[in-house]
Scaffold this active site. Structure first.
Site, PDB file in Angstrom:
ATOM      1  CG  HIS A 161      -0.026  -5.310   0.937  1.00 21.16           C
ATOM      2  ND1 HIS A 161      -0.616  -5.257   2.137  1.00 21.16           N
ATOM      3  CD2 HIS A 161       0.855  -4.213   0.875  1.00 21.16           C
ATOM      4  CE1 HIS A 161      -0.222  -4.020   2.899  1.00 21.16           C
ATOM      5  NE2 HIS A 161       0.695  -3.627   1.879  1.00 21.16           N
ATOM      6  CE  LYS A 555      -4.988   5.842  -3.670  1.00 16.48           C
ATOM      7  NZ  LYS A 555      -5.887   6.596  -3.001  1.00 16.48           N
TER       8      LYS A 555
END
Length: 890
Positions: A161, A555
């Site tokens: 990532h 999120k």
């Protein structure tokens, strides 16, 4: 406010540095490295650069210490006065400074670890595997504790990532500087050696300054594989067996190294690098094959060199150390396989039977690396069998120190790494599987379908070539039903129909969103009844792995509600697994940043629900976290020891009872916090136009220009809603804006909703989950800065959203300090507090440069003009610098 005179500036900086209470040896390192950087800036920078850097440094220190708006405005004016070229140079100078300070801090950590390990009271701690074993044995008895030690598993999984902001060339330069700093320590008593070390450090800092801090282009997945291999070569290959040795030394005392070890290898290294194709079109089946080949090449080279080194040193005469019958038979077999090499070895090793066999084994490992079919080992188990014959023969001959010394460490390395090094895992989105299955059922074959089927053929190939452990875990992101997982088995059948080897697969659901976490127990109940899974569960002894995503849930509903939902999901899944007789491994998809489940892993492990750990802990490690935790041997060993200790201790009756009782006692508090924090978070992120505004007040859009990793930063072409945005840039952008919203927003409102300060203080003392949450928020708040945040938020035109964020920041700060009974943030963590305070004014300088660049870019966009290339470059340089200063990105 007037600019301080040179004398006043020196006095101001001196007072600031003296107030940080830095250990004297570290202070000396920082001074040395800073002075060498200053010399490089004077020699190599453009005229006046050093003076401008010092002027801005003094101004930001004054603004930080005075906390006056006038001082802050003066620093802003200095930044605005620089030419574009000078602003970029200054951004690079401050970034270099942070790299050097980070290095000095790491060096100090290594010193402290070595001193701590040598203290006689070290055995009384609970943060090592050996100490955790002693505490566990006192509760459950020696036999049960031994069984749990033998079943212990710590499984970090390295991912690609994109969160490592610095170039590999920069990291390599810093590693060389680290070695030179160690040499400088060793040469303090010798003036000539000290001067030579300083001269070489000056040369390396000159290299660091001249090296472009930004990658010219995005790394390919293969580049990312090779970057992770550097950590293996430099650290993990030797660090992991050293951890095993330390545990065995502590448990066996003087007998250690002369008899069968108590400890068994408990670390497994996983990797998504080259295997994670969810949203990354650049990871193909060919990439996965290359990743496995590179990893195997590295480990087989290491094993052959180690075996050869052990063999060369095993000069034990047959008269003093007679071989047993099995060793003699092994030598005959090895000699028959390669007579010429065996004759050469025998000539070099007259009457040294154990040495002969070890050198022949080393030759056979090297042949395996060359893929010499006639001489290769079939699999790691065959190599282990040969090494154990050597070990048994040595032990029977009375050479126990040789049997259980370096040879044992080689055995541990083979058991840990096999011929594959990392257990390569594949991840793909459930929607891709559904789409491809639909095509196949309609008789269509798109390029996507061909690629998906080739992945399964590749897994089968890797298992045949490198062993079953080399690959086989297949993670399905956005799992919504048992059919999403069964689709993987159906696709594998389609792939095998062409005659390729059928892979053995363990299909792993990944529950990411808030809704998915809540539905997880129901979906799992469907999974174990599904015909596609029944046979595999029987083969594995009803072992099942379940992955939990921290990023998307945060999120979705904010960090507070996400943490509570993750805990509830783990508790329910663990209870379900207990009822079903399933050996559960929960795989934690934690990021490096606090907004993505980051923070100290050992304290997080000890806060988990009963039976959700049971001696097995698996988590993702990514970007800057990989190098921070595993890049330096002493730190890597400490981290592995700490997390493995927590994993062992988490299953103790005392810890499980504490966590269960706390969850019951504070259940009402959790419900209140969940509802209040979620509502507050949704007030912000569901406000009309929030996503475009977020992109306006942070460098979110510009982060896509950084060549951080091969994976795209977002799913669509633009960000019209948060669903379009990946979790990493969501966190990264807030941290760059010095707001860190993803790590804390909603906690202040949640605590205010509870309202009972005494009750919340009790929760902080007695409820591990709550304490971990508050402590992580405290760290996130410490790296935020309201004065800087206001300037970022002013780039947008939504005053009500900006006010909501700043009000919540103030409220959260107030409650965290009161709940933790502190006078200021991080009072209970003085080392971290010192690090944050020491960096803050320097990060402020980079933030002001970044705001200048963002303002120019926003003005260009508003006028419909093309983006100013100088402003873009300054922005990207400042992003790299702020990342180095804050030491976390996404």
């Amino acid at each position: 406010m007037l600019e301080p005179t040179p004398t006043e500036a020196i006095d101001l900086v001196g007072r600031f540095e003296a107030g940080q209470e830095i250990p004297e040896r570290m202070r000396a390192d920082v001074r040395l490295l800073s002075s060498l950087l200053g010399r490089v800036l004077r020699e190599c920078g453009s005229p006046g650069l050093y003076d401008d850097v010092e002027r801005l440094r003094v101004a930001t220190i004054q603004a930080y210490t005075d906390e006056s708006e006038a001082a802050f405005e003066r620093a802003t004016r200095i930044v605005e006065s620089f030419s574009p070229a000078r602003a970029q140079e200054i951004a690079r100078a401050f970034t270099c400074y942070f790299h050097l300070v980070n290095l000095a801090e790491e060096h100090q950590r290594v010193r402290v670890l070595r001193e701590r390990d040598g203290r006689p009271d070290r055995e009384n701690a609970t943060d090592s595997v050996a100490a955790a074993f002693v505490h566990l044995a006192a509760e459950v008895g020696d036999d049960t504790a031994i069984a749990r030690l033998h079943a212990l598993r710590f499984h970090p999984v390295f991912t690609a990532h994109p969160t490592e902001a610095r170039r590999r060339a920069v990291s390599t330069s810093i590693r060389r500087l680290s070695a030179l700093l160690g040499e400088h320590d060793a040469s303090l008593q010798d003036g000539a050696d000290r001067r030579r070390a300083q001269r070489r450090m000056l040369e390396e800092i000159d290299t660091l300054w001249r090296t472009a801090p930004l990658r010219p282009e995005k790394p390919s997945p293969t580049d990312e594989v090779r970057a992770v291999m550097a950590v293996f070569d430099e650290t993990l290959y030797t660090a992991i067996p050293h951890v095993y040795r330390r545990v065995d030394d502590a448990l066996q005392g003087p007998a250690a190294g002369s008899r069968t070890p108590v400890v068994r290898p408990f670390v497994r290294i996983g990797s998504w690098v080259g295997g994670d194709r969810d949203g990354n079109p650049f990871v193909t089946a060919s990439t996965t094959r290359k990743a496995a080949a590179i990893a195997s090449e590295h480990v087989l080279l290491g094993l052959s060199r180690t075996a050869s080194r052990i063999g060369r040193g095993m000069t034990l005469d047959a008269g003093t150390t007679p071989p047993n019958a099995r060793l003699i038979a092994l030598w005959k077999r090895l000699r028959a396989e390669d007579e010429d090499e065996a004759d050469a070895i025998a000539k070099r090793s007259p009457d040294e039977p154990h040495r002969r066999v070890m050198l022949a084994i080393a030759n056979k490992i090297a042949a395996t690396g060359r893929r010499d079919a006639d001489l290769s080992y079939r699999d790691p188990e065959q190599l282990l069998a040969d090494l154990r014959i050597v070990q048994e023969s040595l032990a029977e001959a009375g050479a126990a120190r040789h049997a259980y010394g370096h040879l044992q460490q080689l055995l541990w390395q083979v058991e840990t790494f096999g011929f594959h090094l990392t257990e390569l895992e594949v991840r793909q989105h459930s929607a891709v599987h559904a789409r491809v299955l639909g095509e196949l059922e309609r008789g269509e074959r798109s390029e996507t379908a061909d690629e998906v089927l080739e992945v399964f053929r590749t897994i089968g190939f890797l298992q045949q070539r490198y062993g079953r452990r080399a690959a086989g875990r297949y993670i399905v992101s956005f799992t919504r039903s048992a059919d999403d997982l069964a689709a993987v088995y159906r696709l594998a059948e389609h792939a095998a129909a062409a005659g390729s080897p059928a892979p053995v697969l363990d299909v792993i659901p990944l529950f990411e969103t808030f809704a998915d976490l809540q539905a997880a127990p129901r979906i799992l109940a469907e999974i174990v009844e599904h015909p596609a899974f029944v046979a595999r569960l029987a083969e594995t002894g009803r072992r099942l792995e379940v992955m939990l995503g921290y990023s998307d849930s945060s999120k979705d509903v904010g960090p507070v509600a996400a943490n509570l939902a993750l805990y509830e999901a783990q508790a329910e899944i663990a209870q379900w697994a207990q009822r079903e007789g399933i050996e559960l491994t929960l795989f934690h998809g934690r990021g490096g940043a606090l907004g993505r489940g980051g923070g100290p892993a050992n304290s997080a492990v000890l806060a988990q629900p009963p039976h959700s750990v049971d001696g097995r802990f698996k988590l993702t490690e990514q970007g800057e976290v990989i190098f921070a935790r595993y890049g330096e041997p002493a730190i890597a060993m400490r981290h592995i020891d700490q997390v493995a200790a927590a994993t062992l201790l988490a299953s103790s009756p005392r810890i499980e009872r504490r966590n269960r009782q706390a969850a019951e006692r504070f259940h009402a508090v959790a419900e209140t916090m969940d509802a209040a924090s979620r509502a507050r978070f949704h007030d912000l992120v569901k406000a009309p136009g929030f996503a475009p505004w977020f992109a306006q007040v942070t460098p979110m859009e510009e982060l896509g220009l950084l060549a951080l990793g091969s994976r795209p930063a977002r799913r669509g072409l633009s960000v019209e809603s948060l669903e379009d945005l990946r979790a990493i840039p969501w966190v990264f952008a807030w941290s760059q804006a010095r707001i860190n919203l993803a790590g804390w927003f909603g906690l202040g409102t949640a605590l205010e909703a509870v309202g009972d300060e005494a009750l919340l203080r009790e929760a902080y003392r007695d409820w591990p989950l709550f304490r971990t949450m508050v402590d992580n928020v405290e760290m996130s708040l410490a790296k935020a800065d309201a004065r800087i945040a206001r300037r970022y938020l002013a780039l947008g035109d939504r005053d009500e959203l900006a006010s909501m964020i700043l009000d919540e920041l103030e409220l959260t700060l107030s409650w965290v300090v009161r709940v933790s009974e502190s006078s200021e943030l991080l009072d209970s963590k003085p080392v971290l507090q010192r690090a944050v305070k020491m960096r803050s004014p320097y990060v402020d300088a980079l933030s002001l440069l970044q705001i200048r660049a963002l303002r120019t870019l926003r003005e260009d966009a508003a006028a419909g003009a093309p983006a100013d290339p100088d402003a873009q470059q300054l922005l990207l340089l400042s992003v790299s610098g702020v990342s180095a200063g804050l030491q976390n990105t996404g």
